[in-house]
Design a protein around this motif. Structure first.
Motif, PDB file in Angstrom:
ATOM      1  N   ALA A   1     143.266  80.202 113.508  1.00 23.34           N
ATOM      2  CA  ALA A   1     142.831  78.881 113.948  1.00 23.34           C
ATOM      3  C   ALA A   1     141.358  78.855 114.345  1.00 23.34           C
ATOM      4  O   ALA A   1     140.735  77.797 114.316  1.00 23.34           O
ATOM      5  N   CYS A   2     140.837  79.994 114.726  1.00 22.33           N
ATOM      6  CA  CYS A   2     139.494  80.007 115.320  1.00 22.33           C
ATOM      7  C   CYS A   2     138.430  79.547 114.323  1.00 22.33           C
ATOM      8  O   CYS A   2     138.246  80.192 113.293  1.00 22.33           O
ATOM      9  N   PRO A   3     137.725  78.425 114.581  1.00 25.56           N
ATOM     10  CA  PRO A   3     136.696  77.990 113.624  1.00 25.56           C
ATOM     11  C   PRO A   3     135.507  78.958 113.513  1.00 25.56           C
ATOM     12  O   PRO A   3     135.073  79.224 112.400  1.00 25.56           O
TER      13      PRO A   3
ATOM     14  N   GLU B   1     145.884  76.646 122.041  1.00 28.99           N
ATOM     15  CA  GLU B   1     146.889  75.723 121.520  1.00 28.99           C
ATOM     16  C   GLU B   1     147.889  76.406 120.597  1.00 28.99           C
ATOM     17  O   GLU B   1     149.078  76.076 120.606  1.00 28.99           O
TER      18      GLU B   1
ATOM     19  N   ARG C   1     134.402  77.656 122.707  1.00 32.39           N
ATOM     20  CA  ARG C   1     135.257  77.085 123.770  1.00 32.39           C
ATOM     21  C   ARG C   1     136.040  75.859 123.283  1.00 32.39           C
ATOM     22  O   ARG C   1     136.128  74.869 123.994  1.00 32.39           O
ATOM     23  N   CYS C   2     136.553  75.932 122.051  1.00 32.39           N
ATOM     24  CA  CYS C   2     137.273  74.772 121.558  1.00 32.39           C
ATOM     25  C   CYS C   2     138.733  74.813 121.983  1.00 32.39           C
ATOM     26  O   CYS C   2     139.441  73.818 121.913  1.00 32.39           O
ATOM     27  N   ALA C   3     139.209  76.000 122.405  1.00 34.24           N
ATOM     28  CA  ALA C   3     140.569  76.158 122.918  1.00 34.24           C
ATOM     29  C   ALA C   3     141.632  75.981 121.847  1.00 34.24           C
ATOM     30  O   ALA C   3     142.788  75.731 122.155  1.00 34.24           O
ATOM     31  N   ARG C   4     141.270  76.095 120.595  1.00 35.22           N
ATOM     32  CA  ARG C   4     142.281  76.042 119.541  1.00 35.22           C
ATOM     33  C   ARG C   4     143.204  77.255 119.643  1.00 35.22           C
ATOM     34  O   ARG C   4     144.406  77.172 119.387  1.00 35.22           O
TER      35      ARG C   4
END
Lengths: 297, 684, 165, 565
Positions: free
Chosen positions: C38-40, C72, C66-69
């Protein structure tokens, strides 16, 4: 005349000028609801600048000497001012000497600014020159009225021999305006505008040379404020002991400076053409004051 | 005959000798100049000796061949200036005139130079109105011929023509009228007779003198010829024109209105007013010039205003008399001090502009720049001169301006204070202009007209060095010349003013309000010590790193980066644009008036000429060659053509003497003859 | 009154919603690599060392946006955003977190598989027991993919033999 | 009538050009694609742009795509939009170009606003617009080799070619006009918040003409998104295109994908997006107003503007978990819900903001020296604003009545009431006024949105999005219209993504506003456009000073994106 009579005021001016600047920064910070730097911050900045080696954009002599000439001129101007009962270098016609020596700080700034092929420094020099040009008549009228009133052109004699009259109050107002403009305070700081022309001439200076130049400009401001303070305090303190007069002068300079800084904080910078127009308007108004003065009021 | 008189004879003899020496050198341009100027240098040196000697001995009168002379303090001030600038230009010219080698006629140049110098010396020493006018005219004529030296340039011819017409209409004519009026009242033209004959204080006389000398001095509104004429001349001549010739008018003004007539308050006020207007307008116009010599010429107008202001205030307070007399003496001394100083620094500035012209071939400030590294000595001299004229302490300009401020600001009169305010303002404008003059030429990046050049020859430097050192000397030790400068005022009022001794260099003008003193030497000492202390305490190491000029990150060619002379002070010039617009309208008006007047004059003369020409043509057709030029705007030709036509009779002789010389020479000789004829006729 | 603070001389608390520096709880991490997918900005990496039988989940907060994907998608709640925001450090290694997990060793061939012991445990936990034969699955899960394929193939061959000799 | 031309304006275009419109395709509710021959592009585009009775028509974006792997051709699309209440219409004029002949008649001579777009496709795809007046490099740096086109599909995103270049071979700046000198402004200048280079040709203080060089900050965002990121991951790149208008880009991108994939966004999510966008506008406008004061030397107002703005940042932090409005948007909806306490927080913050900001505006506008600096300065005429297809407050201050929120409603704007401030003066003061009024409008919008916010889900699920779908997403960012064009690819990755930030349309008009002013005003005028350089310059990361081309890594991307913090 003893040597200490020169050395003491000179060192005093050199020391206090940066502290005054630091106080101004604090006041400005309060107006802007900030903590602000410590009062000695300007001194810290100065000492660190003075210890740094400069990077020179040219090896032209005028560029390298200008900061020193500016500092020496600003300090020399301080020597003709009255400090309490003491005026180190007193001539009976020293007002114009003072004026020209203060102008030498500007001249150093201008010549240094024009000595490089750089539109930023050139613009700074250009603006400083125009600022001096446009404020000179106002200053002249102020001096003229003071001279008419006191029959003298001596800095330490004039304040003590002023006769109260409407024109004299207006003249001191004009002097205050002229000092404000000459001091390069906002909104009349076009020559050292940072966001517009990268502080003009100072843009090319660095390290020690920058420190010396900044110091010179601070001393110049201080000296101008002291002149104004003297014209306000001395007429009111005739007969006071010398040290008391001196302390009152110092207080007056502080008070004036705080007022100046507060005005500064509430203004945007005028463009040079707007500043010239404003100065011209004040000059035209000052002619009325001169008329009043020459009628003896 | 006294030593003084002998020295005077020597001066005149040497000028005469220079003429005789160069006439045989018609084919050798360089040698004529070198030999001629060597002799004129000696003449100037003798003049200096004469000045010192005469000053020490006091006023004297003598007469040669029936021409009466009188030498007093006022004359000596001018003699001093003449001798100093004479020396400087004599040193400077031989090298500089190489620029004009293509024009040839070196010998003629020396002849004119000597005539010009000698005529000025004679103007300021002669004591008869008629002879005064005679030498005055000789001065005008020789200066005219020097101005049009580059007569192959249309602009130069126009400038010269304008000068010539203005001088005759606005200077010679009023003075002739004034002389006529005085003669009709006093029956004599001797100064001493005139002074003692209590001429009625007719405003007309004052007005005529004001116009007559004002136009020569180039004060507003009669200044319009000056900015054209002075730059047109070779720079060494410009230095003399601006340095001395226009000052002779000040001499004439003081001589006529204070010594011959009585000083009068309204007149003094008028002179001060004219001076203030002149200094304001002249300098503000100078502010936007980008032609080096034109800029300097406008400043000559402006600085002349300062001199008039000082002299005017002086005349006013001398006339006021009483306790103000001493104040008046000091004010006049201030004006005269500025006269001397202006001669020094303006001479120097013209010589500097000439030096740059000599090396780069241009005087367009926009195309210059970066010369400081290539011509360091010239740069230094120019800097000193620029700072002097701007009135920066401790140079001489500051001292005379300081005195002018004292004498205006302490006058307790609103008007004079206002004049002082303008003087102060214009001092800043002068500074602005000269910072431009200096930095545009010597600082910044190399201008497009600057190639691989080097410093000018030693002779030129010596001439400038002399003036530079005097600029500093008179600034630090004004006591050297102040006694001489207060002499005219004292002579008129009988009030003597105490000047501090030379070495303590106190300037102590006794004012109505009390003493005002300043000790430049002490102050300079403080300034120098402080600078030295700053340098010693916070020295700049030689090893400091070199960086490039900051272009905010993207390189910019240095030739495109940095303001040119025309960009300086734009907003301020824009602010006073109304002044420039009005000024140019006025100047156009004056120009048109002159043009109309001269056109009428030309028509009159041509009519006369036509009448005479039938006679003339009958005598000879030798002059037919230059009839072709008749259509051109040569006023002098039109004026003199009747006489010339007659002289054509002997044209074959003249043609022989003047072989390949230009028309101008013919006219010059013809006109001199004409003046003699007119004067002799008037004298009868 | 100044609104500015004498930071860093006073400490500042981030609000509870703040997405600060992510942190992997090594106790909870099963090494599945969902966060890595998931990490962009590729701040999370999955590195398998098949020789020594370890898997490393590497979190580089120097790359993190720090998108917090990751938070999730994490199945076990091992990745959590903390309230920490002061990350200045003189050592680059302070910005890197590594979780090392053991890979399952194939009981058939002895090679390491590409999944971790904890993944197996987790998988077994979430599988509905009634639908699968727990013992069979358990046995299968300890065999690598290749062997499993081989086993299936062998099974198929055996079955075909049984039906079509 | 050509099939598909089922809208008044589209029909008129088709009727006007008849057979020359080869095909009409309605790719979305409000988006039509007209296929024309490459030689007709100029005529069709200028016809639409110059229809005076169609309100504020403009060139919204232009896309060049390497469609060789699909159709063996290159394609160009000029996207035109109708604004000012004329109807919710986007018209795309598309033409195919064969690889052997990539030239076509440029639109720039007819409409200068197309200049940058055409220079960009020239740089990145090698497409040759004929008669373009200025085909100097726009995007690529000096050391990029000629003939290498990074946006072509055969160019791998990890490649970093370079060439040696000499002094003569550098970017050909214009020579200063007669009687002027160069006053360089930037890339390193205190008044510029990001690198950009302006060459002001000055006569003393007066600016006579301007040349510029931008794109110091290309980051290869479009290229990287086309290759290795999934639709959901792109969202996080999209919001990092800009440090200020993160949500705008994220929403514009998400809307483009949603339009292409026919994804229904839950209503609640649309409202959340709206609130986020308006919060973004709040802090962006206050920031810009503060900076304008700073550039005019009015530091007190600058400090106070930042003091007032700070609670908005804190609010964003509470709502999204980040001081910026980042990480809130995904394709299909929003990630975090507004819980009740957060709603209260918003209301409280806005209440305070409204008071403080009103006070700030009053005191700033009553400072004579500041107003003097702004009045009549940097005037952009309506004609110039239209000529360059300018957008946002920059255009609205010059009398262009355009606002995407009203003209092409998206998210929840259809349900909300707001005014669009328009001024005619076109000077710095007018732009400040537009922004100040928009701040109050934004507060009003948020208040309405909070009141009307429906319940329900906040994120719609989606699976596979079919390939080769084209769509536009658009948002009124604080600086004006942001347009994202997408063409979907296989396996939930993008085939082409074209980001057009608002500054991209505003920048070319800057010289018109600068000319005739003084160098003292230049920083102020530039700031009053509120330029966002990194938005405008997306593509390749190049370190000009060392000449090193760096392949984009995410960490650089993050670092490069952060504008203010």
């Amino acid at each position: 005349m003893a040597l200490w009579e020169i050395i003491v005021p000179v060192s005093l001016v050199l020391t206090i000028a940066p502290i005054l600047d630091g106080m101004g920064r604090k006041v400005k910070a309060k107006v802007q609801m900030r903590q602000g730097p410590p009062i000695l911050q300007t001194w810290y900045d100065l000492t660190s600048l003075l210890s740094m080696e400069p990077i020179l954009p040219t090896d032209g002599l005028s560029f390298r000497l200008a900061p020193y000439v500016a500092l020496a001129s600003a300090v020399a101007a301080a020597t003709v001012l009255p400090y309490g009962g003491l005026s180190p270098l007193r001539f009976s016609g020293d007002f114009f000497v003072f004026l020209y020596v203060v102008a030498m700080v500007s001249i150093a700034y201008i010549v240094a600014g024009f000595s490089l092929p750089n539109t930023y420094t050139n613009a700074g020099a250009n603006r400083e020159m125009m600022m001096v040009l446009s404020i000179e008549p106002v200053l002249g009228v102020a001096i003229g009225i003071l001279a008419i009133n006191s029959h003298s052109l001596c800095l330490s004699y004039m304040p003590l021999h002023l006769h109260a009259s409407p024109s004299i109050f207006l003249a001191i107002g004009l002097l205050a305006y002229a000092v404000y403009v000459e001091g390069g305070f906002v909104p009349f700081d076009a020559a050292e505008a940072e966001t517009e022309i990268l502080e003009g001439t100072l843009c090319e200076y660095s390290g020690r040379l920058l420190g010396v130049f900044k110091w010179a400009l601070m001393v110049k401001r201080f000296v101008l404020l002291w002149l104004l303070g003297s014209f306000i305090v001395l007429p009111l303190t005739k007969g006071f002991p010398g040290w008391a007069v001196f302390l009152l002068q110092l207080t007056a300079v502080l008070a004036i400076y705080f007022a100046v800084v507060t005005v500064e904080a509430h203004n945007a910078r005028l463009r040079i053409d707007q500043a010239i127009r404003m100065n011209t308007k004040v000059f035209l108004a000052s002619l009325v004051v001169l008329l009043i003065a020459s009628l003896g009021w | 005959m006294s030593l003084t008189e002998n020295l005077m004879i020597m001066v005149m003899g040497l000028y005469g000798a220079s003429v005789l020496a160069v006439v045989p050198l018609r084919r050798s341009y360089g040698r004529a100049l070198r030999i001629g100027h060597a002799i004129t240098f000696l003449a100037s040196l003798s003049l200096l000796a004469f000045t010192v000697e005469a000053w020490l001995r006091g006023p004297l009168s003598f007469s040669w061949f029936g021409v009466p002379f009188h030498v007093d303090g006022l004359s000596l001030i001018l003699c001093l200036v003449l001798s100093i600038l004479g020396m400087a230009t004599s040193l400077y010219s031989p090298s500089y005139m190489e620029v004009y080698e293509r024009l040839g006629r070196g010998w003629l140049y020396v002849v004119l130079y000597s005539t010009f110098m000698a005529s000025m010396v004679l103007v300021v020493t002669v004591s008869n109105m008629l002879w005064f006018l005679f030498f005055w005219e000789a001065m005008t004529l020789s200066s005219y011929l020097l101005i049009v030296w580059e007569a192959d340039e249309e602009s130069v011819r126009r400038a010269g023509w304008r000068y010539f017409v203005t001088m005759h209409l606005a200077s010679t004519l009023p003075l002739l009228l004034a002389a006529g009026i005085m003669y009709s009242e006093a029956g004599s033209l001797d100064f001493s007779v005139l002074a003692s004959s209590h001429l009625g204080l007719s405003p007309l006389l004052y007005l005529l003198f004001l116009i007559g000398f004002g136009s020569k001095a180039g004060v507003f509104p009669l200044h319009f010829w000056l900015p054209d004429a002075h730059p047109a001349a070779p720079s060494n001549v410009s230095a003399l024109l601006s340095g001395v010739m226009i000052k002779v008018a000040v001499y004439g003004l003081i001589r006529s209105t204070c010594f011959i007539l009585k000083p009068s308050e309204p007149f003094g006020f008028a002179v001060a007013l004219v001076g203030t207007v002149t200094l304001t307008i002249g300098t503000l116009y100078a502010l936007r010039q980008t032609d080096a010599k034109r800029l300097l010429a406008y400043h000559s107008v402006g600085q002349m205003g300062y001199i008039w202001l000082g002299v005017g205030v002086g005349i006013f307070f001398i006339a006021k008399g009483g306790s103000w007399a001493a104040f008046g003496v000091m004010a006049m001394a201030a004006g005269l001090f500025h006269l001397v100083n202006h001669a020094l620094f303006k001479g120097l500035l013209f010589l500097s502009a000439g030096s740059v012209l000599y090396r780069t071939g241009t005087r367009d400030l926009n195309r210059l720049g970066g010369l400081g590294r290539l011509m360091p000595v010239t740069a230094l001299f120019t800097f000193v001169a620029a700072m002097s004229i701007a009135g920066v302490p401790p140079l001489n300009g500051f001292m005379s301006k300081w005195l002018i401020y004292q004498s205006t600001f302490l006058s307790r009169s609103g008007w004079f204070v206002l004049f002082g305010v303008f003087a102060l303002f214009i001092s800043a404008a002068t500074l602005a202009s000269f910072i431009k003059f200096y930095t545009a030429q010597f600082e910044g990046s190399r201008g497009e007209a600057v190639g691989d050049i080097r410093e000018v020859p030693a002779g030129m430097l010596a001439g400038k060095g002399l003036l530079t050192s005097l600029c500093v000397l008179f600034g630090v030790l004004p006591g050297l010349v102040l006694p001489l400068l207060t002499d005219p005022g004292s002579a008129v009022t009988g009030v003597s003013v105490r000047i501090g001794s030379v070495w303590s260099a106190n300037v102590i003008p006794t004012t109505g309000a009390g003493a005002s003193h300043f000790n430049p030497l002490l102050f300079v000492l403080v300034l120098v010590v402080l600078t030295a202390a700053a340098l010693a305490a916070l020295p700049l190491k030689k090893s400091s790193r070199r960086g490039r000029i900051w272009t905010t990150g993207e390189p910019v060619p240095s030739a495109d980066y940095g303001l040119r002379a025309m960009h300086y002070y734009g907003p301020f010039e824009h602010h006073i644009d109304w002044l420039y617009r009005t000024g140019s309208r006025v100047a156009d008006g004056c120009g048109r008036t002159v043009a109309a007047a001269s056109a009428a004059y030309i028509r009159l003369c041509r009519a006369l000429s036509d009448a005479c020409s039938s006679v003339g043509r009958a005598v000879s057709r030798a002059g037919a060659g230059y009839e072709r030029h008749a259509g051109e705007e040569f006023l002098d030709e039109a004026i003199v053509s009747p006489i010339v036509d007659i002289i054509k009779g002997s044209a074959s002789v003249l043609e022989d003497v003047l072989s390949n010389q230009r028309l101008m020479t013919v006219i010059a000789l013809a006109f001199l003859t004409a003046v003699v004829v007119i004067l002799l006729a008037g004298g009868v | 009154m100044g609104v500015t603070l004498r930071y860093p001389f006073v400490s500042i608390e981030a609000p509870p919603e703040y997405r600060g520096v992510p942190h992997i709880d090594p106790e909870l991490c099963i090494g599945c690599g969902a966060c890595v997918n998931a990490c962009p900005p590729d701040a999370l990496m999955r590195i398998d060392d098949l020789k020594n039988g370890t898997r490393e989940i590497v979190l580089d907060i120097g790359r993190c946006i720090r998108c917090a994907r990751c938070e999730e998608v994490c199945p076990t709640g091992a990745v959590k955003m903390t309230g920490r925001f002061e990350v200045a450090s003189l050592d680059r290694r302070d910005h890197v977190e590594v979780v090392r997990l053991r890979l399952v060793r194939c009981e058939a061939c002895g090679e390491y598989t590409d999944y971790t012991e904890r993944q197996v445990v987790k998988a077994l936990q979430i599988l509905p027991e009634e639908e699968y034969d727990a013992e069979e699955i358990k046995a299968y899960s300890r065999i690598c993919r290749r062997c499993r394929r081989k086993l299936s193939a062998l099974g198929a061959i055996e079955a075909s033999r049984r039906f079509a000799p | 009538m050509i099939e598909g031309a089922d809208e008044k304006h589209v029909r008129e275009v088709c009727e006007r050009f008849g057979e020359r419109i080869k095909r009409v395709e309605r790719i979305a509710q409000n988006q039509w694609l007209l296929l024309v021959d490459k030689n007709d592009v100029r005529e069709v585009v200028s016809y639409v742009i110059n229809r005076k009775d169609w309100g504020e028509t403009q060139l919204s974006t232009m896309v060049g795509t390497d469609e060789r792997p699909i159709r063996g051709r290159f394609s160009i699309i000029y996207w035109l939009s109708l604004n000012g209440g004329e109807g919710d219409v986007f018209i795309g004029v598309k033409a195919y170009l064969r690889e052997e002949d990539l030239s076509y008649p440029s639109v720039t001579p007819e409409h200068p606003g197309a200049s940058w777009y055409e220079r960009e496709v020239h740089d990145l795809l090698g497409i040759e617009p004929e008669d373009h007046p200025d085909l100097r490099r726009l995007v690529l740096p000096d050391d990029w080799p000629y003939g290498v086109y990074p946006l072509r599909k055969d160019f791998d995103y990890t490649d970093s070619p370079r060439r040696e270049f000499t002094e003569e071979d550098k970017y050909p700046y214009r020579k200063p006009p007669e009687g002027t000198v160069v006053h360089p402004l930037g890339p390193y200048h205190v008044a510029l918040d990001e690198p950009g280079h302006f060459r002001l040709f000055v006569r003393g203080e007066e600016i006579v003409d301007v040349d510029y060089r931008l794109f110091y900050q290309h980051r290869g965002i479009e290229k990287i998104a086309e290759r290795r990121l999934t639709y959901d991951q792109v969202n996080f790149i999209a919001e990092r295109i800009c440090g200020i208008c993160g949500s705008s880009h994220a929403v514009a991108y998400a809307q483009a994908i949603e339009t292409a994939g026919g994804i229904e966004v839950p209503e609640r999510a649309a409202y959340i997006r709206t609130v986020m966008l308006e919060i973004e506008r709040l802090h962006s406008h206050i920031l810009n107003l503060g900076l304008a004061c700073h550039d005019a030397g009015f530091d007190t107002a600058f400090m106070h503007a930042f003091r007032i703005r700070e609670p908005v940042m804190w609010l964003a932090e509470r709502l999204t978990g980040n001081r910026k409005t980042y990480g809130m948007v995904l394709v299909g909806g929003a990630r975090r819900d507004f819980l009740d306490y957060r709603k209260g927080l918003i209301e409280k913050t806005l209440k305070r903001l409204k008071e403080e900001f009103r006070e700030w505006v009053d005191s700033t506008l009553s400072t004579g020296t500041f107003v003097k600096r702004c009045e009549g300065v940097g005037v952009l005429s309506y004609r110039d604003a239209k000529r360059w297809s300018s957008v946002g407050p920059w255009a609205r201050a010059s009398g262009r009545n355009i606002d995407v929120r009203r003209d092409h409603p998206y998210a929840a704007y259809r349900d909300l009431d707001f005014k669009v401030p328009v001024y005619r003066e076109g000077d710095v003061l007018a732009r400040c006024m537009v922004r100040a009024e928009e701040v109050f409008e934004s507060i009003w919008i948020i208040e309405q949105a909070l009141d009307q916010m429906p319940g329900g889900d906040i994120l719609a699920d989606y699976r596979e999005i079919p390939a080769r779908k084209e769509a536009l997403g658009y948002v009124e960012a604080p600086r004006g219209e942001d347009v994202h064009y997408v063409m979907t690819g296989d396996e939930n990755t993008l085939y082409r993504w074209r980001v057009r930030a608002s500054t991209y349309n505003n920048f070319p008009s800057l010289p018109d506003a600068l000319r005739g002013n003084t160098i003292a005003d230049a920083p102020l005028i530039i700031a009053s456009m509120d330029p966002c350089y990194s938005c405008t310059e997306r593509l390749q990361v190049v370190d000009v000073n060392t000449g090193r081309v760096t392949v984009v890594k995410e960490e650089e991307l993050v670092r490069g994106c952060c504008r203010w913090e």
